[in-house]
Design a protein around this motif. Structure first.
Motif, short mmCIF file in Angstrom:
data_model
loop_
_atom_site.label_atom_id
_atom_site.label_comp_id
_atom_site.label_asym_id
_atom_site.label_seq_id
_atom_site.Cartn_x
_atom_site.Cartn_y
_atom_site.Cartn_z
N ASP A 124 48.18 44.00 38.91
CA ASP A 124 48.05 42.72 39.61
C ASP A 124 47.14 42.88 40.82
O ASP A 124 47.48 43.54 41.80
N SER A 126 45.65 39.98 42.11
CA SER A 126 45.48 38.59 42.51
C SER A 126 45.59 38.43 44.03
O SER A 126 46.18 39.26 44.72
N ASN A 146 45.51 40.94 36.31
CA ASN A 146 45.49 39.62 36.95
C ASN A 146 44.43 39.64 38.05
O ASN A 146 44.57 40.35 39.05
N SER A 148 43.15 36.66 39.41
CA SER A 148 43.08 35.29 39.93
C SER A 148 43.12 35.25 41.46
O SER A 148 43.50 36.21 42.13
N SER A 171 46.44 33.65 33.49
CA SER A 171 45.81 33.94 34.78
C SER A 171 44.32 33.61 34.81
O SER A 171 43.71 33.56 35.88
#
Length: 264
Positions: A124, A126, A146, A148, A171
């Motif tokens: 992750d 993000s 991820n 985003s 995502s």
């Protein structure tokens, strides 16, 4: 109590006190030692049978070095980490999940995730400050990623990255163009942009056009120089012939013969 009994009980009492003191010191040492080995705000735990190390919201400015190498889940979210250096997680061969969300990560060096390819299945990144990252930074990584909520520059580099990694389901809509060479792409979801435009092909065409313009410029310079050179020689030859015409006939013929021989 008789004095004799007090004398007999005194060693027993002292022994019990010493044992209690040693036990207290042992318990205190066991409590303090593990905590002293970890950065402030970090602690190990076990979740669903997996060894977890949490450093969420611990005000970290770099990836900690004293993470247990048998960690399965690592939470470094909500910190102030600005970049991921090469081999940042090389001592964590059993890592399955890595949460680096809500940091200040703006740069990921090539090889930052080296050693995680075999086991890592969730990454992750993000809500960071990523603008542009080479696909080589995720080389051989099989984890779902991820990306985003980052201020992405939508270009060929991002297109190559998105096509290299496997995005976490749902995502992709969060990967939005914060900037782009083409103004109409700003604010749009990146997958929507590359569905209509091949940014790498556009970049290649732009590069080819720039190369053609450069080559044409050099070619024009060479032609201009040749034209100037020929005209300059023609002017010199004309002046020389006019000079010869102004000379007496015998000397003129001699000069003309010399000029012709030189030209030949």
């Amino acid at each position: 109590m008789p004095a004799a009994e007090r004398i007999l009980l005194r060693p027993v009492t002292m022994g019990l006190l010493l044992q209690s003191l040693l036990l207290l010191l042992l318990l205190l040492g066991c409590f303090l030692c593990p905590a002293a080995a970890f950065p402030k705000g970090c602690y190990p735990s076990e979740e669903e049978g997996l060894k977890t190390f949490r450093c969420s919201n611990a005000r970290l400015t770099e990836v900690p070095r004293d993470i247990p190498n048998d960690t399965n889940k690592l939470y470094l979210d909500s910190n102030r980490i600005p970049f991921l250096p090469r081999d940042a997680f090389r001592d964590l061969p059993l890592l399955l999940e890595l949460d680096l969300s809500h940091n200040a990560i703006a740069s990921v060096e090539s090889g930052a995730f080296r050693g995680l390819a075999e086991h890592l299945h969730s990454l992750d990144l993000s809500s960071n400050r990523l603008v542009s990252v080479s696909k080589d930074a995720f080389s051989n990584l099989k984890a779902k990623v991820n990306l985003s909520n980052n201020p992405w520059l939508c270009d060929c580099r991002l297109q190559e990255l998105v096509r290299t990694v496997e995005l976490v389901a749902g995502s992709s809509g969060g990967i939005v163009c914060d900037s782009s060479a083409q103004e109409e792409h700003v604010g749009k979801a990146f997958l929507q942009v590359i569905a209509d435009t091949d940014l790498c092909n556009v970049y290649k065409k732009t590069t080819d056009i720039a190369m053609l313009v450069t080559m044409f410029g050099w070619f024009a310079m060479v032609i201009s120089y040749l034209v100037y050179y020929v005209r300059q020689n023609q002017e010199d030859a004309r002046r020389h012939l006019e000079y010869l015409k102004s000379l007496p006939s015998k000397q003129r013929r001699s000069e003309e013969s010399s000029t012709i021989s030189t030209v030949v």
